[in-house]
Design an enzyme around this catalytic site. Structure first.
Site, PDB file in Angstrom:
ATOM      1  N   SER A 269       6.749  -0.793  -6.915  1.00 16.87           N
ATOM      2  CA  SER A 269       7.748  -1.732  -6.430  1.00 16.87           C
ATOM      3  C   SER A 269       8.933  -0.974  -5.821  1.00 16.87           C
ATOM      4  CB  SER A 269       8.173  -2.640  -7.590  1.00 16.87           C
ATOM      5  OG  SER A 269       8.980  -3.700  -7.153  1.00 16.87           O
ATOM      6  N   ASP A 333      -0.041  -9.433  -3.350  1.00 12.19           N
ATOM      7  CA  ASP A 333       1.246  -8.972  -3.853  1.00 12.19           C
ATOM      8  C   ASP A 333       2.321  -9.252  -2.794  1.00 12.19           C
ATOM      9  OD1 ASP A 333       3.449  -7.627  -4.816  1.00 12.19           O
ATOM     10  OD2 ASP A 333       2.407  -5.731  -5.163  1.00 12.19           O
ATOM     11  N   HIS A 426       1.695  -8.588  -8.344  1.00 16.73           N
ATOM     12  CA  HIS A 426       2.596  -7.437  -8.322  1.00 16.73           C
ATOM     13  C   HIS A 426       2.598  -6.684  -9.652  1.00 16.73           C
ATOM     14  CE1 HIS A 426       5.727  -4.951  -6.690  1.00 16.73           C
ATOM     15  NE2 HIS A 426       6.597  -5.285  -7.627  1.00 16.73           N
TER      16      HIS A 426
END
Length: 449
Positions: A269, A333, A426
């Site tokens: 991320s 995602d 995610h």
């Protein structure tokens, strides 16, 4: 004090003094090109403390049962007034991310020398980075049998506090010596990190293009000096440790202990954004020796970090120094599809994308499908895919083994994914699975990078 922006040739700045939430919505959804100087609300002023307290309460509640061994012992201890309260600094306390995916062991079937070894190690290191220092140290030393080099909180000049975290480990055997730098991503209840993510400011650096302001600030951008090669003292005092400078200095020291030492940089991320920006600043500072020692950059669910010119700059630098860059994206995602690649924000990915579908089958592509998350054409297919991911959560442990079993917390997120497809995709769970179950051929280095 006003920020001196002379280090950049141009900039697009979001500041907290004016405008509000709807300006953020306008930025996210509009295709209109924005003028420099737009201002928007800094939400950390209002939600940082309550969000942190909410997250802390949820994490403590979810750690109650493990801290008391099991639910029956907890109930007994509770009735006796002896319930053990979880210690947030202990090696057994897990973050919200860690509670979603509790795995701490490396995949024993993936060995040193395997093409996907560093990818699998990077995925686990990126996941571990969300934990506290004691927990990470226990994982690295006791489970991975590697050397823990330290966990660090780094200063953000613009937020006026330490908001960036990373840890280092050393994976050393008789025939190889690799240092891993893992940046922590965005924690669900960390308002400071969310403000960094949504700070769509950009600075155009001479010769390098436009780069996401929030990510640069988190990595160590000086408020009035930009990116000086050496940190600048403030009022004659030693500078506070900023991520880029502190890690660069540590690597310089560690790598000189062994001529064969190499290092990799990784993150999930927001952590992935910092991982790829780290070699970018090295290149700007002409740190050729450190770039030559960089064995690879592995990012998981990484957002976009710059414009097309920045991508061209980075591709040239990575090729020149023979640095492999693996940008790994799982399914739908949403994070790799933000900030938008459009006329308004002009953010673009670069390098090769390793795209994994819900069966963990991998393709090498230039860009993941539905490059911008809010795509009307992709809404129905995303929801259908989310449904099959939910079904898979109940069957994967039978098909792939008990090491892939999903817990109730992740299944709740899979259900949420039916409405907000891309949110559960995610999770670190799918990225760890991808590096273990996907083909390792995509990590085989080409003859000429």
């Amino acid at each position: 004090m006003a920020c001196n922006k002379s280090f950049s040739s141009n900039y697009f700045l979001l500041t907290p003094e004016e405008v509000g939430f709807f300006d953020l919505i306008h930025i996210l959804f509009s295709t209109t090109k924005f003028e420099e100087g737009i201002k928007f609300l800094d939400m950390s002023k209002f939600v940082s403390k309550p969000l942190s307290e909410l997250g802390s309460g949820i994490e403590v509640a979810l750690n109650l049962i493990p801290s008391n061994r099991n639910v029956f012992v907890f109930m007994l201890n509770f009735l006796r007034g002896r319930a053990v309260k979880p210690d947030k600094t202990s090696a057994t306390f897990l973050s919200f991310i860690g509670l979603i995916d509790k795995r701490v062991e490396l995949d024993g079937s993936i060995k040193h020398g395997d093409a996907n070894y560093h990818a699998a190690l990077s995925a686990m290191a990126s996941k571990a980075s969300y934990e506290n220092s004691a927990c990470i140290e226990t994982i690295v030393k006791n489970h991975w049998k590697m050397k823990f080099l330290g966990f660090y909180d780094f200063w953000n000049d613009y937020q006026g506090k330490a908001t960036t975290q990373a840890f280092l480990l050393r994976d050393k055997t008789c025939d190889q010596d690799t240092i891993v730098v893992a940046f922590r991503g965005t924690e669900p209840f960390d308002a400071d990190a969310w403000c960094t993510d949504f700070d769509f400011s950009w600075y155009e650096l001479y010769g390098a293009g436009k780069i996401h302001g929030g990510f640069m600030k988190a990595l160590g951008l000086h408020k009035n000096d930009g990116w000086p090669k050496e940190e600048v003292k403030q009022d004659g005092k030693p500078p506070r440790p900023r991520a880029y400078y502190a890690i660069r200095d540590m690597l310089n020291k560690l790598l000189r202990q062994n001529d064969e030492s190499r290092y990799i940089v990784t993150g999930h991320s927001f952590g992935g954004a910092l991982a790829i920006l780290f070699p970018a600043i090295l290149a700007m500072h002409d740190e050729a020796w450190l770039l030559e020692r960089l064995q690879g950059v592995y990012t998981f669910g990484q957002p976009r970090v710059g414009d097309e010119k920045f991508g061209e700059f980075m591709e040239k630098q990575l090729k020149e120094h023979r640095v492999p860059y693996f940008r790994i994206v799982y399914g739908n995602d949403m994070v790799p599809r933000l900030p938008f690649d459009d006329n308004a924000l002009m953010y673009k990915h670069f390098g090769t994308c390793l795209y994994y579908n819900r069966h963990y089958e991998v393709k090498v592509v230039e860009e993941e499908p539905y490059r911008n998350y809010f795509s009307s054409l992709g809404a129905i297919p995303k929801m259908i895919n989310a449904f099959w991911e939910l079904i898979r959560s109940f069957t994967i442990s039978y098909a792939k083994g008990p090491g892939y079993k999903e817990g109730w917390l992740l299944r709740i997120f899979r259900i949420i994914g039916l409405v907000i497809p891309g949110a559960p995709a995610h999770s670190t769970q799918d990225y760890v699975n991808a590096t273990r179950l996907g083909s390792s051929d995509v990590f085989v280095p080409p003859k000429d990078i």
